[in-house]
Design a protein around this motif. Structure first.
Motif, PDB file in Angstrom:
ATOM      1  N   ASP A   1       1.734  -6.268   1.925  1.00 14.46           N
ATOM      2  CA  ASP A   1       2.999  -6.048   2.274  1.00 14.46           C
ATOM      3  C   ASP A   1       2.858  -6.436   3.929  1.00 14.46           C
ATOM      4  O   ASP A   1       2.412  -5.644   4.487  1.00 14.46           O
ATOM      5  CB  ASP A   1       3.498  -4.709   2.188  1.00 14.46           C
ATOM      6  CG  ASP A   1       4.939  -4.517   2.402  1.00 14.46           C
ATOM      7  OD1 ASP A   1       5.266  -5.400   3.186  1.00 14.46           O
ATOM      8  OD2 ASP A   1       5.662  -3.715   2.013  1.00 14.46           O
ATOM      9  N   LEU A   2       3.065  -7.680   4.208  1.00 17.43           N
ATOM     10  CA  LEU A   2       2.737  -8.107   5.764  1.00 17.43           C
ATOM     11  C   LEU A   2       3.775  -7.402   6.811  1.00 17.43           C
ATOM     12  O   LEU A   2       3.114  -6.991   7.926  1.00 17.43           O
ATOM     13  CB  LEU A   2       2.914  -9.559   5.808  1.00 17.43           C
ATOM     14  CG  LEU A   2       2.322 -10.461   4.967  1.00 17.43           C
ATOM     15  CD1 LEU A   2       2.487 -11.943   5.254  1.00 17.43           C
ATOM     16  CD2 LEU A   2       0.960  -9.981   4.770  1.00 17.43           C
ATOM     17  N   LYS A   3       4.648  -6.902   6.287  1.00 19.04           N
ATOM     18  CA  LYS A   3       5.683  -6.409   7.312  1.00 19.04           C
ATOM     19  C   LYS A   3       5.287  -4.962   7.563  1.00 19.04           C
ATOM     20  O   LYS A   3       5.638  -4.455   8.390  1.00 19.04           O
ATOM     21  CB  LYS A   3       7.023  -6.184   6.980  1.00 19.04           C
ATOM     22  CG  LYS A   3       7.686  -7.607   6.731  1.00 19.04           C
ATOM     23  CD  LYS A   3       7.915  -8.281   7.967  1.00 19.04           C
ATOM     24  CE  LYS A   3       8.913  -9.651   7.962  1.00 19.04           C
ATOM     25  NZ  LYS A   3       9.043 -10.208   9.067  1.00 19.04           N
ATOM     26  N   ARG A   4       4.428  -4.539   6.805  1.00 20.29           N
ATOM     27  CA  ARG A   4       4.008  -3.039   6.751  1.00 20.29           C
ATOM     28  C   ARG A   4       2.620  -2.782   7.291  1.00 20.29           C
ATOM     29  O   ARG A   4       1.915  -1.878   7.327  1.00 20.29           O
ATOM     30  CB  ARG A   4       4.065  -2.231   5.473  1.00 20.29           C
ATOM     31  CG  ARG A   4       5.269  -1.298   5.201  1.00 20.29           C
ATOM     32  CD  ARG A   4       6.628  -1.851   5.628  1.00 20.29           C
ATOM     33  NE  ARG A   4       7.180  -3.003   4.757  1.00 20.29           N
ATOM     34  CZ  ARG A   4       8.222  -3.559   4.574  1.00 20.29           C
ATOM     35  NH1 ARG A   4       8.909  -3.298   5.465  1.00 20.29           N
ATOM     36  NH2 ARG A   4       8.432  -4.709   3.693  1.00 20.29           N
ATOM     37  N   TRP A   5       2.034  -4.022   7.868  1.00 20.55           N
ATOM     38  CA  TRP A   5       0.815  -3.715   8.390  1.00 20.55           C
ATOM     39  C   TRP A   5       0.980  -3.038   9.618  1.00 20.55           C
ATOM     40  O   TRP A   5       1.843  -3.235  10.329  1.00 20.55           O
ATOM     41  CB  TRP A   5       0.377  -5.170   8.836  1.00 20.55           C
ATOM     42  CG  TRP A   5      -0.377  -6.108   7.779  1.00 20.55           C
ATOM     43  CD1 TRP A   5      -0.511  -5.625   6.498  1.00 20.55           C
ATOM     44  CD2 TRP A   5      -0.721  -7.268   7.744  1.00 20.55           C
ATOM     45  NE1 TRP A   5      -1.072  -6.409   5.439  1.00 20.55           N
ATOM     46  CE2 TRP A   5      -1.535  -7.699   6.238  1.00 20.55           C
ATOM     47  CE3 TRP A   5      -0.947  -8.254   8.656  1.00 20.55           C
ATOM     48  CZ2 TRP A   5      -1.982  -8.880   6.018  1.00 20.55           C
ATOM     49  CZ3 TRP A   5      -1.438  -9.597   8.235  1.00 20.55           C
ATOM     50  CH2 TRP A   5      -1.942  -9.741   6.911  1.00 20.55           C
ATOM     51  N   THR A   6      -0.080  -2.412   9.741  1.00 17.26           N
ATOM     52  CA  THR A   6      -0.251  -1.335  11.080  1.00 17.26           C
ATOM     53  C   THR A   6      -1.347  -2.161  12.226  1.00 17.26           C
ATOM     54  O   THR A   6      -1.904  -2.996  11.761  1.00 17.26           O
ATOM     55  CB  THR A   6      -0.875   0.175  10.630  1.00 17.26           C
ATOM     56  OG1 THR A   6      -2.153  -0.128  10.192  1.00 17.26           O
ATOM     57  CG2 THR A   6      -0.034   0.530   9.509  1.00 17.26           C
ATOM     58  N   PRO A   7      -0.994  -1.439  13.474  1.00 16.39           N
ATOM     59  CA  PRO A   7      -2.089  -1.967  14.419  1.00 16.39           C
ATOM     60  C   PRO A   7      -3.586  -1.931  13.955  1.00 16.39           C
ATOM     61  O   PRO A   7      -4.343  -2.739  14.123  1.00 16.39           O
ATOM     62  CB  PRO A   7      -1.767  -1.047  15.618  1.00 16.39           C
ATOM     63  CG  PRO A   7      -0.528  -0.680  15.510  1.00 16.39           C
ATOM     64  CD  PRO A   7      -0.236  -0.494  13.978  1.00 16.39           C
ATOM     65  N   ALA A   8      -3.915  -0.882  12.987  1.00 12.39           N
ATOM     66  CA  ALA A   8      -5.170  -0.799  12.571  1.00 12.39           C
ATOM     67  C   ALA A   8      -5.446  -1.843  11.681  1.00 12.39           C
ATOM     68  O   ALA A   8      -6.577  -2.572  11.649  1.00 12.39           O
ATOM     69  CB  ALA A   8      -5.315   0.662  12.121  1.00 12.39           C
TER      70      ALA A   8
ATOM     71  N   PRO B   1      -4.250 -10.985  -9.939  1.00 17.06           N
ATOM     72  CA  PRO B   1      -2.952 -11.160  -9.395  1.00 17.06           C
ATOM     73  C   PRO B   1      -2.660 -10.455  -8.316  1.00 17.06           C
ATOM     74  O   PRO B   1      -2.963  -9.189  -8.252  1.00 17.06           O
ATOM     75  CB  PRO B   1      -1.864 -10.921 -10.540  1.00 17.06           C
ATOM     76  CG  PRO B   1      -2.483  -9.707 -11.255  1.00 17.06           C
ATOM     77  CD  PRO B   1      -3.896  -9.877 -11.126  1.00 17.06           C
ATOM     78  N   ILE B   2      -2.270 -11.089  -7.253  1.00 17.84           N
ATOM     79  CA  ILE B   2      -1.956 -10.666  -5.916  1.00 17.84           C
ATOM     80  C   ILE B   2      -0.530 -11.023  -5.267  1.00 17.84           C
ATOM     81  O   ILE B   2      -0.421 -12.276  -5.266  1.00 17.84           O
ATOM     82  CB  ILE B   2      -3.054 -10.673  -4.814  1.00 17.84           C
ATOM     83  CG1 ILE B   2      -4.204 -10.293  -5.389  1.00 17.84           C
ATOM     84  CG2 ILE B   2      -2.565 -10.378  -3.490  1.00 17.84           C
ATOM     85  CD1 ILE B   2      -5.643 -10.620  -4.560  1.00 17.84           C
ATOM     86  N   VAL B   3       0.223 -10.263  -4.859  1.00 19.35           N
ATOM     87  CA  VAL B   3       1.512 -10.422  -4.241  1.00 19.35           C
ATOM     88  C   VAL B   3       1.590 -10.541  -2.770  1.00 19.35           C
ATOM     89  O   VAL B   3       1.017  -9.452  -2.440  1.00 19.35           O
ATOM     90  CB  VAL B   3       2.741  -9.931  -4.778  1.00 19.35           C
ATOM     91  CG1 VAL B   3       4.052 -10.020  -3.888  1.00 19.35           C
ATOM     92  CG2 VAL B   3       2.905  -9.929  -6.409  1.00 19.35           C
ATOM     93  N   VAL B   4       1.758 -11.628  -2.077  1.00 17.05           N
ATOM     94  CA  VAL B   4       1.550 -11.585  -0.398  1.00 17.05           C
ATOM     95  C   VAL B   4       3.002 -11.719  -0.036  1.00 17.05           C
ATOM     96  O   VAL B   4       3.811 -12.473  -0.309  1.00 17.05           O
ATOM     97  CB  VAL B   4       0.854 -12.779  -0.025  1.00 17.05           C
ATOM     98  CG1 VAL B   4       0.957 -12.879   1.634  1.00 17.05           C
ATOM     99  CG2 VAL B   4      -0.490 -12.817  -0.535  1.00 17.05           C
ATOM    100  N   TYR B   5       3.636 -10.555   0.402  1.00 17.41           N
ATOM    101  CA  TYR B   5       4.759 -10.105   0.393  1.00 17.41           C
ATOM    102  C   TYR B   5       5.203 -10.166   2.137  1.00 17.41           C
ATOM    103  O   TYR B   5       4.685  -9.235   2.718  1.00 17.41           O
ATOM    104  CB  TYR B   5       5.354  -8.826  -0.095  1.00 17.41           C
ATOM    105  CG  TYR B   5       6.855  -8.511  -0.013  1.00 17.41           C
ATOM    106  CD1 TYR B   5       7.831  -9.183  -0.294  1.00 17.41           C
ATOM    107  CD2 TYR B   5       7.000  -7.226   0.598  1.00 17.41           C
ATOM    108  CE1 TYR B   5       9.194  -9.006  -0.127  1.00 17.41           C
ATOM    109  CE2 TYR B   5       8.130  -6.762   1.025  1.00 17.41           C
ATOM    110  CZ  TYR B   5       9.423  -7.361   0.662  1.00 17.41           C
ATOM    111  OH  TYR B   5      10.732  -7.050   0.645  1.00 17.41           O
TER     112      TYR B   5
END
Length: 202
Positions: free
Chosen positions: A140-147, A101-105
């Motif tokens: 957590d897409l909003k917390r993706w970093t440039p890296a 199970p994976i949550v894409v948020y």
């Protein structure tokens, strides 16, 4: 998507040619208008190991997520079980397939719901292995970093990242940052991206 954000050996063994999306959904009636799930039938290369990846698309933090995912997983197992005859299910060697199970948020608040089912149980730690437990992953897409963004080399992560922008200016900035990754897409993937986002000149 899995290869970008999950550091697990089995991820690199997935047979891409055997991936198949299931035409099933186990979203609870009260969530039908808010969220959606995507389920993939997967196989490891050179083996008979079959498992399923359950992607839950989520825009708000839901503290009941461990409970919701458990219900989806049980419903998927029940559905798969009903497709088999009774004799096969009763074989000593019979095993249920694993479900990942994976949550894409993509919500604005940081994800705060428990990711271990045992932690969702009252005093679950007291009972060790006697109580049910599983862990789900959160992208957590909003917390993706440039890296993180620089690692995106597949169509799905790229699309999710572009969807994660707020407003035209932010979209154009992210699009520019993704140019190198876009150039590595094959013709079919590039056509999908252009059609979805109205991108020209790539």
């Amino acid at each position: 998507l899995l290869r970008t954000f999950l550091s697990a050996d089995w991820v690199n063994q997935i047979d891409e040619h055997a991936l198949r999306r299931l035409d099933k959904s186990f979203i609870l009636p009260s969530y039908k208008s808010q969220e959606s799930d995507i389920i993939y039938h997967c196989r490891l290369k050179g083996t008979n190991v079959i498992f399923y990846v359950l992607l839950e698309l989520q825009s708000i933090v839901d503290q009941q997520m461990p409970w919701r995912l458990l219900q989806y997983m049980v419903e998927l197992w029940r559905s798969l079980n009903e497709e088999l005859n009774l004799q096969d299910r009763r074989r000593k060697a019979f095993r249920l397939p694993a479900i990942i199970p994976i949550v894409v948020y993509n919500g604005t608040q940081e994800w705060s719901a428990k990711t271990q089912f045992k932690e969702y149980l009252s005093h679950g730690e007291l009972f060790g292995d006697a109580v049910l437990s599983f862990q789900y992953h959160v992208f957590d897409l909003k917390r993706w970093t440039p890296a993180d963004t620089s690692q995106l080399r597949q169509l799905l992560p790229l699309a999710l990242n572009l969807d994660n922008t707020d407003g035209l200016d932010a979209f154009l900035i992210q699009l520019q940052a993704s140019v190198d990754a876009i150039r590595q897409l094959d013709e079919q993937e590039l056509a999908v991206l252009k059609q979805t986002y109205g991108i020209h000149g790539c």
